[in-house]
Design a protein around this motif. Structure first.
Motif, PDB file in Angstrom:
ATOM      1  N   GLN A 453     -46.210 -48.710  -5.904  1.00 40.93           N
ATOM      2  CA  GLN A 453     -45.054 -48.449  -5.178  1.00 40.93           C
ATOM      3  C   GLN A 453     -43.888 -49.640  -5.034  1.00 40.93           C
ATOM      4  N   ASP A 455     -40.504 -48.349  -5.560  1.00 43.64           N
ATOM      5  CA  ASP A 455     -39.285 -48.586  -4.638  1.00 43.64           C
ATOM      6  C   ASP A 455     -38.748 -46.656  -4.228  1.00 43.64           C
ATOM      7  N   THR A 456     -37.903 -46.022  -3.667  1.00 42.84           N
ATOM      8  CA  THR A 456     -37.987 -45.230  -3.219  1.00 42.84           C
ATOM      9  C   THR A 456     -37.247 -43.988  -4.007  1.00 42.84           C
ATOM     10  N   ALA A 460     -42.134 -43.045  -6.702  1.00 39.34           N
ATOM     11  CA  ALA A 460     -42.408 -44.468  -6.432  1.00 39.34           C
ATOM     12  C   ALA A 460     -41.496 -45.687  -7.438  1.00 39.34           C
ATOM     13  N   GLU A 476     -42.294 -43.940   1.177  1.00 38.52           N
ATOM     14  CA  GLU A 476     -40.761 -43.928   1.072  1.00 38.52           C
ATOM     15  C   GLU A 476     -40.618 -45.180   1.936  1.00 38.52           C
ATOM     16  N   THR A 477     -42.104 -45.655   2.593  1.00 38.80           N
ATOM     17  CA  THR A 477     -41.652 -47.179   3.451  1.00 38.80           C
ATOM     18  C   THR A 477     -42.080 -47.885   2.904  1.00 38.80           C
ATOM     19  N   ASN A 479     -43.185 -49.745   0.073  1.00 32.58           N
ATOM     20  CA  ASN A 479     -42.520 -49.726  -1.556  1.00 32.58           C
ATOM     21  C   ASN A 479     -42.292 -50.780  -1.474  1.00 32.58           C
ATOM     22  N   SER A 482     -38.614 -51.956  -1.152  1.00 30.20           N
ATOM     23  CA  SER A 482     -37.735 -51.725   0.662  1.00 30.20           C
ATOM     24  C   SER A 482     -38.598 -53.810   0.996  1.00 30.20           C
TER      25      SER A 482
END
Ligand code: NOJ
Length: 581
Positions: A453, A455-456, A460, A476-477, A479, A482
C-alpha cells in the motif's frame, strides 16, 4: 587408583578447551556485512507493478529502492521470480536461469542488482531446491522413461500391488504426497503440490546441477540465498508408512522427512562447493529443525550462516495441517522459544535470522496480539522486538506499515492453493464452513501477500490495472505516503529503530540475556558489550504492566512508544529502550 585419576587429566583439558572456545565464539564480534544490516522480504508479485498488468515486477521494485534505503534496509530477499507456471506463485520453478516474463527480463534483474548496489542494498535470491516445477525440462525428461540421463533426478517408485501409492504420506498442502505418472508408469514424490516434484538429492548429478545454479547467481552479483524448504531434501530410507494422523489414514510428510539424519552431509557438500571465494550468505528455511539442533546447522561447522527457526510462529498451531485446532499460549512460552534459539545458536558462534512474519505466515499483529489490541501501538511494540534482538532482522513487506490479516467471507476469494486445501481438509475432517473459514482468517498465507500500500490512490498505488489479489480495505489510512507524514506512525517507528541499530553497535554486537522470564506481560532482555548495555522492555499485554526498575540503574531512555519514562511501569503495548554506558 592414582593411575586411574591421571587418565582424567587429558579429559579435563579437552573439556576446558571446548568450553573456552565456546565462550570465544559467544564473544566473537560479528563482522560480516550481513550481520550488520536489516533484511526486507519482497513478495515480487505484490510489491509494485510498473506496467499495469496487476502483477508486481522487477521494474516496480527498482522504482522503490529509495524507499528501502531510507528504511535502513541492506538486504532484499526476492521471492522466486524465475520462469514458472505459478502453481505455487513461483515456488514451482521451470527454469532457474531465466526470469518469468510476468516479472520482467534478465536485463531488468541485472539493473536491479546494480541499482540496489548503488544504494548499499544486496539482492538475495530464493533458491527452491527441494523441488522444481513439473514443467521443468529436467522433470519432463525424467518422466519420459526409466533409462534416460535424468530418469533418476526425481523420486520415483512403483505402485503397491493394488495400484495404490507407495506409502501413506500426505503432502504439506494436503492430499497424497505421491502422484502417478501415466507416461513413466510410476509414482513420483512431492512434498508440496503434484506440480512440485521433489528432486533426488542422493544423485550427485542433481547436486552438481544445483551448485551450478547457485554459482550462476553469485556471478550475477547477488548477496546471498534463502534456501527454500531445505529441511526436506533427505528422505528416510525405505520410505516407511507413518502413523496415520487424519481421518483418511494419511500421515503428514513433515514428520516423516523433515531433518532426516544424513541431511547435513548433503548440505555440507553443497556449501563447500558454493561458498568459495565469495562473501554471500545463505539462510535456510528449516521448519522441523529445533533449537536443540541449531548448533549443527549454523556457526563454526554449520551448513548455513543463519536459519529461519519456526518455534515462535508455530506456538499456537500444534498441527500445521489443521488450522481449526489452535492452542492457547503464554508469554513465558514465547520468550522461552526466542531465548532457546538465541542461546543454542550462539553455542557454535552462529547467527540468528530474526523474523515475525513472512509470505507463509499471518501478519504478526493478528498472530501474536489479542483482537482488541491497538494496531499502531502493537505494530511498534513488535517492531521493537524484531529490531533489537541479536541477529539479522527480516521485515516482511507491509510489516513496517502495521499490516493486519484480511478476513474475506468467501473461500473463493482466496488465491493461495494451500489456503484452499487447508479449508477443504477442515471440511473433510468435519468442521463447519464457519469454523473452517475462521481458521483461514487466522492462518491464510494470502494475508501476507496482499498488494503493498503506497498511497491513497486507487489500488493503493500498487497498480494502474486490476491487482491480482485484492488490496486490503484499510489502505486509505495504512499506506507509505500517509505514514511517512505521520511522526507517530508504525513506519516512522521502524525508521527510528533502524537508525538506533545502525548507530549503536550494542544492537549488533551485544550478547543477549533475558530478564523477568516468568513475567506474563513483559518481554525484557538486555544486550551487552564491554562498554554498553541496552535494556529492552516490551509490554505484550493490553494492560499496564509493572516491573522492578533496578535493572535501569544509570540508564538513559533512548526510545519509548508512549513517550513516557515511567521506570517500573509500562503502558499497554508500550516498549522502551534504555542504554547504560
Ligand atoms: C516454502 C515457501 O516459503 C512457500 O511459500 C512454498 O509454498 C513452499 N516452501 C514450497 O516451495
Amino acid at each position: 587408583m592414582k593411575h586411574k585419576k591421571l587418565y582424567l587429566i587429558p579429559l579435563l583439558l579437552i573439556f576446558v578447551l571446548i568450553s573456552t572456545s565456546c565462550c570465544a565464539f559467544a564473544e566473537a564480534k560479528p563482522d560480516a556485512w550481513w550481520q550488520k544490516t536489516i533484511a526486507y522480504e519482497i513478495y515480487v508479485k505484490s510489491f509494485k507493478d510498473s506496467d499495469g498488468d496487476g502483477i508486481g515486477d522487477l521494474r516496480g521494485i527498482i522504482s522503490e529502492l529509495d524507499y528501502l534505503r531510507d528504511l535502513g534496509v541492506g538486504v532484499v530477499w526476492l521471492t522466486p521470480c524465475y520462469a514458472s507456471p505459478q502453481a505455487d506463485n513461483g515456488y514451482d520453478i521451470a527454469d532457474y536461469y531465466s526470469i518469468d516474463p510476468a516479472y520482467g527480463t534478465m536485463e531488468d534483474m541485472d539493473t536491479l542488482v546494480a541499482e540496489a548496489g548503488r544504494r548499499g542494498i544486496r539482492i538475495v535470491m530464493d533458491l527452491v531446491f527441494n523441488h522444481t516445477s513439473n514443467q521443468n525440462p529436467w522433470f519432463l525428461e525424467s518422466r519420459s522413461g526409466q533409462d534416460l540421463e535424468k530418469s533418476d533426478w526425481y523420486i520415483w517408485m512403483d505402485a503397491k500391488e493394488d495400484g495404490s501409492a507407495p506409502n501413506n504420506w500426505r503432502s504439506i498442502f494436503g492430499g497424497s504426497a505421491w502422484t502417478f505418472d501415466e507416461t513413466r508408469g510410476q509414482y513420483y514424490l512431492h512434498t508440496f503440490l503434484p506440480e512440485q516434484p521433489d528432486l533426488n538429492w542422493e544423485n550427485p548429478e542433481v547436486q552438481n546441477a544445483l551448485i551450478d545454479v547457485a554459482k550462476f547467481w553469485i556471478e550475477k552479483g547477488v548477496g546471498g540465498f534463502r534456501m527454500d524448504a531445505i529441511a526436506y531434501i533427505k528422505k528416510p530410507s525405505g520410505f516407511p508408512d507413518g502413523e496415520p494422523d487424519a481421518a483418511d489414514g494419511t500421515c503428514g510428510i513433515h514428520g516423516m522427512t523433515a531433518n532426516t539424519p544424513g541431511i547435513l552431509d548433503l548440505l555440507h557438500t553443497f556449501r563447500d562447493a558454493v561458498q568459495t571465494d565469495t562473501d554471500i550468505f545463505m539462510v535456510g528455511e528449516t521448519n522441523g529443525v529445533s533449537a536443540e539442533d541449531l548448533p549443527l546447522w549454523v556457526g563454526e561447522n554449520g551448513v548455513f550462516d543463519m536459519v529461519f527457526e519456526f518455534g515462535h510462529v508455530l506456538i499456537d498451531l500444534p498441527d500445521e495441517m489443521n488450522w481449526c485446532k489452535t492452542r492457547p499460549w503464554t508469554l513465558p512460552e514465547l520468550k522461552q522459544i526466542f531465548t532457546a534459539s538465541q542461546e543454542k545458536t550462539l553455542l557454535t558462534g552462529g547467527w540468528v535470522a530474526m523474523f515475525l512474519e513472512n509470505h507463509d505466515q499471518p501478519r504478526s499483529i493478528s498472530h501474536f496480539l489479542p483482537e482488541n489490541a491497538d494496531r499502531t501501538a502493537g505494530g511498534k511494540m513488535l517492531a521493537t522486538l524484531l529490531l533489537t534482538m541479536r541477529g539479522t532482522p527480516f521485515i516482511m513487506q507491509g510489516e513496517e506499515l502495521g499490516f493486519v490479516n484480511v478476513a474475506w467471507d468467501d473461500i473463493g476469494q482466496y488465491n493461495d492453493v494451500s489456503t484452499r486445501n487447508h479449508y477443504a481438509f477442515a471440511i473433510k475432517e468435519g468442521y463447519t464452513e464457519a469454523e473452517a473459514l475462521s481458521g483461514v482468517h487466522r492462518f491464510a498465507r494470502d494475508s501476507s501477500r496482499t498488494p503493498m500500500q503506497w498511497d491513497t490512490s486507487a489500488n493503493a498505488g500498487f497498480t494502474a490495472g486490476t491487482p491480482w489479489l485484492p488490496v486490503h480495505d484499510d489502505y486509505e489510512t495504512v499506506n507509505v505516503a500517509s505514514e511517512r507524514d505521520d511522526p507517530a506512525s508504525v513506519l516512522n517507528w521502524y525508521c527510528s529503530l533502524a537508525k538506533l541499530r545502525a548507530n549503536e553497535p550494542v544492537f549488533t554486537e551485544g550478547n543477549y540475556t533475558e530478564i523477568f522470564h516468568d513475567d506474563e506481560k513483559i518481554f525484557a532482555f538486555s544486550r551487552e558489550t564491554e562498554d554498553t548495555k541496552a535494556v529492552i522492555l516490551i509490554n505484550f499485554s493490553t494492560e499496564t504492566a509493572s516491573y522492578d526498575p533496578a535493572c535501569l540503574e544509570g540508564a538513559e531512555l533512548v526510545l519509548s512508544i508512549s513517550g513516557q519514562d515511567d521506570r517500573g511501569m509500562l503502558m499497554p503495548l508500550d516498549a522502551a529502550v534504555y542504554l547504560i554506558r
